[in-house]
Scaffold this active site. Sequence first.
Site, PDB file in Angstrom:
ATOM      1  CE  LYS A  38      15.457  -5.987  46.965  1.00 38.43           C
ATOM      2  NZ  LYS A  38      15.437  -6.514  48.317  1.00 38.43           N
TER       3      LYS A  38
ATOM      4  CB  SER B  73      16.343  -7.203  43.571  1.00 35.31           C
ATOM      5  OG  SER B  73      15.780  -8.084  44.507  1.00 35.31           O
TER       6      SER B  73
ATOM      7  CG  HIS C 100      11.625  -8.441  45.278  1.00 33.73           C
ATOM      8  ND1 HIS C 100      12.095  -7.384  46.015  1.00 33.73           N
ATOM      9  CD2 HIS C 100      11.100  -7.914  44.149  1.00 33.73           C
ATOM     10  CE1 HIS C 100      11.845  -6.256  45.371  1.00 33.73           C
ATOM     11  NE2 HIS C 100      11.250  -6.551  44.242  1.00 33.73           N
TER      12      HIS C 100
ATOM     13  NE  ARG D 184      11.080 -13.685  49.460  1.00 30.88           N
ATOM     14  CZ  ARG D 184      11.865 -12.949  50.204  1.00 30.88           C
ATOM     15  NH1 ARG D 184      12.597 -13.489  51.117  1.00 30.88           N
ATOM     16  NH2 ARG D 184      11.908 -11.648  50.048  1.00 30.88           N
TER      17      ARG D 184
ATOM     18  N   GLY E 211      20.648 -10.548  45.475  1.00 29.29           N
ATOM     19  CA  GLY E 211      20.161 -11.899  45.203  1.00 29.29           C
ATOM     20  C   GLY E 211      21.256 -12.798  44.682  1.00 29.29           C
ATOM     21  N   GLY E 212      21.389 -13.946  45.285  1.00 26.52           N
ATOM     22  CA  GLY E 212      22.347 -14.937  44.840  1.00 26.52           C
ATOM     23  C   GLY E 212      23.777 -14.685  45.260  1.00 26.52           C
TER      24      GLY E 212
ATOM     25  NE  ARG F 259      22.493 -17.622  48.976  1.00 22.11           N
ATOM     26  CZ  ARG F 259      21.673 -16.661  48.609  1.00 22.11           C
ATOM     27  NH1 ARG F 259      22.114 -15.422  48.511  1.00 22.11           N
ATOM     28  NH2 ARG F 259      20.409 -16.893  48.342  1.00 22.11           N
TER      29      ARG F 259
END
Length: 132
Positions: free
Chosen positions: A6, A28, A30, A33, A62-63, A65
């Site tokens: 990852k 990713s 992460h 962050r 990630g992202g 939604r």
Amino acid sequence: MPLVLKGILTAEDARLAAEQGVEAIVVSNHGARQLDRVPAPVDVLAEVVAAVDGRAEVLVDGGVRRGLDIAIALALGARGVLVGRPILWALAAGGQAAVEQAIAILGDELARTLALLGAPTAHDLRPDHLVP
């Protein structure tokens, strides 16, 4: 034991990982962050998929939604997506029932997106379903 790597964000890293025999790669950042201004996973997904060239599964994290985000990732060549925050938010707000509802909503949104795109199944999604 299968190895899943990852945090891949470049074609070169993806190629090297595939050459070393990883089972899967997770595109990713992460949650961005770790380092400000890193690319969004969706922005590098197609080049990572091309670099792996079928030698490993490619997932994206990630992202994600909405169901539309899942469709975009699949159209760009991801084998699957990892969904974190919506599930955590649902768990915090309402426990298991809310998590089940969040998953159902994502599934409904994905099904609606597929219908609107004219794709019978998620396997039928292609990059040309996306607007550049």
